[in-house]
Design a protein around this motif. Sequence first.
Motif, PDB file in Angstrom:
ATOM      1  N   ARG A  26      60.583  89.364  48.205  1.00 19.55           N
ATOM      2  CA  ARG A  26      60.937  90.017  46.943  1.00 19.55           C
ATOM      3  C   ARG A  26      61.623  88.956  46.079  1.00 19.55           C
ATOM      4  N   PHE A  27      60.790  88.031  45.571  1.00 19.64           N
ATOM      5  CA  PHE A  27      61.308  86.833  44.931  1.00 19.64           C
ATOM      6  C   PHE A  27      61.993  87.121  43.588  1.00 19.64           C
ATOM      7  N   LEU A  28      61.477  88.056  42.823  1.00 23.45           N
ATOM      8  CA  LEU A  28      62.096  88.369  41.532  1.00 23.45           C
ATOM      9  C   LEU A  28      63.501  88.941  41.725  1.00 23.45           C
ATOM     10  N   ALA A  29      63.632  89.862  42.653  1.00 22.69           N
ATOM     11  CA  ALA A  29      64.954  90.432  42.938  1.00 22.69           C
ATOM     12  C   ALA A  29      65.884  89.376  43.517  1.00 22.69           C
ATOM     13  N   ALA A  30      65.348  88.489  44.357  1.00 23.60           N
ATOM     14  CA  ALA A  30      66.168  87.426  44.948  1.00 23.60           C
ATOM     15  C   ALA A  30      66.664  86.465  43.872  1.00 23.60           C
ATOM     16  N   ALA A  31      65.811  86.129  42.927  1.00 18.50           N
ATOM     17  CA  ALA A  31      66.229  85.225  41.849  1.00 18.50           C
ATOM     18  C   ALA A  31      67.319  85.870  40.991  1.00 18.50           C
ATOM     19  N   ARG A  32      67.183  87.179  40.736  1.00 21.08           N
ATOM     20  CA  ARG A  32      68.206  87.884  39.956  1.00 21.08           C
ATOM     21  C   ARG A  32      69.529  87.921  40.715  1.00 21.08           C
ATOM     22  N   MET A  33      69.485  88.174  42.012  1.00 19.79           N
ATOM     23  CA  MET A  33      70.715  88.180  42.822  1.00 19.79           C
ATOM     24  C   MET A  33      71.364  86.808  42.857  1.00 19.79           C
ATOM     25  N   ALA A  34      70.553  85.765  42.951  1.00 16.79           N
ATOM     26  CA  ALA A  34      71.098  84.405  42.960  1.00 16.79           C
ATOM     27  C   ALA A  34      71.784  84.093  41.636  1.00 16.79           C
ATOM     28  N   ALA A  35      71.193  84.561  40.542  1.00 19.61           N
ATOM     29  CA  ALA A  35      71.805  84.335  39.231  1.00 19.61           C
ATOM     30  C   ALA A  35      73.162  85.020  39.147  1.00 19.61           C
ATOM     31  N   TYR A  36      73.222  86.276  39.600  1.00 18.97           N
ATOM     32  CA  TYR A  36      74.512  86.981  39.596  1.00 18.97           C
ATOM     33  C   TYR A  36      75.512  86.306  40.518  1.00 18.97           C
ATOM     34  N   ALA A  37      75.061  85.780  41.639  1.00 17.90           N
ATOM     35  CA  ALA A  37      75.964  85.157  42.603  1.00 17.90           C
ATOM     36  C   ALA A  37      76.510  83.836  42.086  1.00 17.90           C
ATOM     37  N   LEU A  38      75.764  83.147  41.257  1.00 15.50           N
ATOM     38  CA  LEU A  38      76.222  81.857  40.746  1.00 15.50           C
ATOM     39  C   LEU A  38      77.228  81.977  39.606  1.00 15.50           C
ATOM     40  N   VAL A  39      77.356  83.139  38.997  1.00 20.99           N
ATOM     41  CA  VAL A  39      78.296  83.320  37.883  1.00 20.99           C
ATOM     42  C   VAL A  39      79.747  83.091  38.326  1.00 20.99           C
ATOM     43  N   PRO A  40      80.236  83.726  39.405  1.00 21.25           N
ATOM     44  CA  PRO A  40      81.629  83.460  39.795  1.00 21.25           C
ATOM     45  C   PRO A  40      81.871  82.006  40.172  1.00 21.25           C
ATOM     46  N   LEU A  41      80.883  81.373  40.786  1.00 20.91           N
ATOM     47  CA  LEU A  41      81.032  79.966  41.155  1.00 20.91           C
ATOM     48  C   LEU A  41      81.134  79.102  39.900  1.00 20.91           C
ATOM     49  N   GLY A  42      80.330  79.409  38.889  1.00 17.38           N
ATOM     50  CA  GLY A  42      80.413  78.673  37.631  1.00 17.38           C
ATOM     51  C   GLY A  42      81.749  78.880  36.933  1.00 17.38           C
ATOM     52  N   LEU A  43      82.277  80.098  37.001  1.00 13.64           N
ATOM     53  CA  LEU A  43      83.589  80.360  36.394  1.00 13.64           C
ATOM     54  C   LEU A  43      84.697  79.588  37.092  1.00 13.64           C
ATOM     55  N   VAL A  44      84.594  79.461  38.416  1.00 12.19           N
ATOM     56  CA  VAL A  44      85.592  78.682  39.161  1.00 12.19           C
ATOM     57  C   VAL A  44      85.487  77.214  38.779  1.00 12.19           C
ATOM     58  N   MET A  45      84.277  76.705  38.696  1.00  8.32           N
ATOM     59  CA  MET A  45      84.081  75.281  38.420  1.00  8.32           C
ATOM     60  C   MET A  45      84.492  74.900  36.996  1.00  8.32           C
ATOM     61  N   THR A  46      84.382  75.812  36.040  1.00 13.23           N
ATOM     62  CA  THR A  46      84.784  75.509  34.667  1.00 13.23           C
ATOM     63  C   THR A  46      86.275  75.692  34.433  1.00 13.23           C
ATOM     64  N   GLY A  47      86.972  76.322  35.345  1.00 18.91           N
ATOM     65  CA  GLY A  47      88.413  76.509  35.204  1.00 18.91           C
ATOM     66  C   GLY A  47      88.793  77.817  34.538  1.00 18.91           C
ATOM     67  N   VAL A  48      87.828  78.668  34.268  1.00 13.75           N
ATOM     68  CA  VAL A  48      88.111  79.947  33.610  1.00 13.75           C
ATOM     69  C   VAL A  48      88.948  80.839  34.524  1.00 13.75           C
ATOM     70  N   VAL A  49      88.644  80.835  35.808  1.00 16.54           N
ATOM     71  CA  VAL A  49      89.368  81.686  36.754  1.00 16.54           C
ATOM     72  C   VAL A  49      90.833  81.245  36.836  1.00 16.54           C
ATOM     73  N   GLU A  50      91.059  79.952  36.862  1.00 21.21           N
ATOM     74  CA  GLU A  50      92.436  79.453  36.913  1.00 21.21           C
ATOM     75  C   GLU A  50      93.189  79.841  35.642  1.00 21.21           C
ATOM     76  N   LEU A  52      92.520  82.403  33.675  1.00 22.04           N
ATOM     77  CA  LEU A  52      92.768  83.844  33.706  1.00 22.04           C
ATOM     78  C   LEU A  52      93.916  84.198  34.647  1.00 22.04           C
ATOM     79  N   ALA A  53      93.956  83.523  35.796  1.00 24.23           N
ATOM     80  CA  ALA A  53      95.041  83.793  36.745  1.00 24.23           C
ATOM     81  C   ALA A  53      96.384  83.373  36.162  1.00 24.23           C
ATOM     82  N   ASP A  54      96.414  82.225  35.474  1.00 22.36           N
ATOM     83  CA  ASP A  54      97.666  81.790  34.843  1.00 22.36           C
ATOM     84  C   ASP A  54      98.071  82.748  33.726  1.00 22.36           C
ATOM     85  N   THR A  55      97.101  83.264  33.001  1.00 18.45           N
ATOM     86  CA  THR A  55      97.393  84.184  31.904  1.00 18.45           C
ATOM     87  C   THR A  55      97.889  85.523  32.438  1.00 18.45           C
ATOM     88  N   ALA A  56      97.306  85.981  33.535  1.00 14.69           N
ATOM     89  CA  ALA A  56      97.676  87.287  34.075  1.00 14.69           C
ATOM     90  C   ALA A  56      99.113  87.306  34.581  1.00 14.69           C
TER      91      ALA A  56
END
Length: 145
Positions: A26-50, A52-56
């Motif tokens: 089910r390659f289309l669904a797998a590609a969509r899941m991979a895209a969703y899974a990479l979003v938090p990793l990208g946010l960590v790598m760009t420093g957005v999570v840090e 947000l945590a400092d702001t909170a």
Amino acid sequence: MIAETVCSAVAVAGLGIAAVTAYRRRFLAAARMAAYALVPLGLVMTGVVEWLADTAFSPTAWAGFAVLGCAWALFATTRAVERRRGGGRGTRKERKAAARSARPDAVAPAASAPSLGPASPRPASRPAATDDFSDIEAILKKHGI
């Protein structure tokens, strides 16, 4: 630090689920899941999570949010008062009415509305229910129906 770890773990788990889904062809669904899974990793790598945590956990940031909320409340209150008093630019309907009143008058302002013919008094002998139907019949006959 904890937020980055949690986001990274979520990304790894999502990529694992995407791999299992791809294994099931089910390659289309797998590609969509991979895209969703990479979003938090990208946010960590760009420093957005840090950030947000400092702001909170920053009292200065929360005070800033409170000031922004007060500003929004003042804007909303003044707009509501302005609408009630009828001041300011007004609503769209009010602006259209003002534009209409600024237009020149019609070509024949003294002309009357077209008349529908002489009014005939209703006969008193007929009941009101049949009178309504007779009016409808007269209209239909007039139009040839």
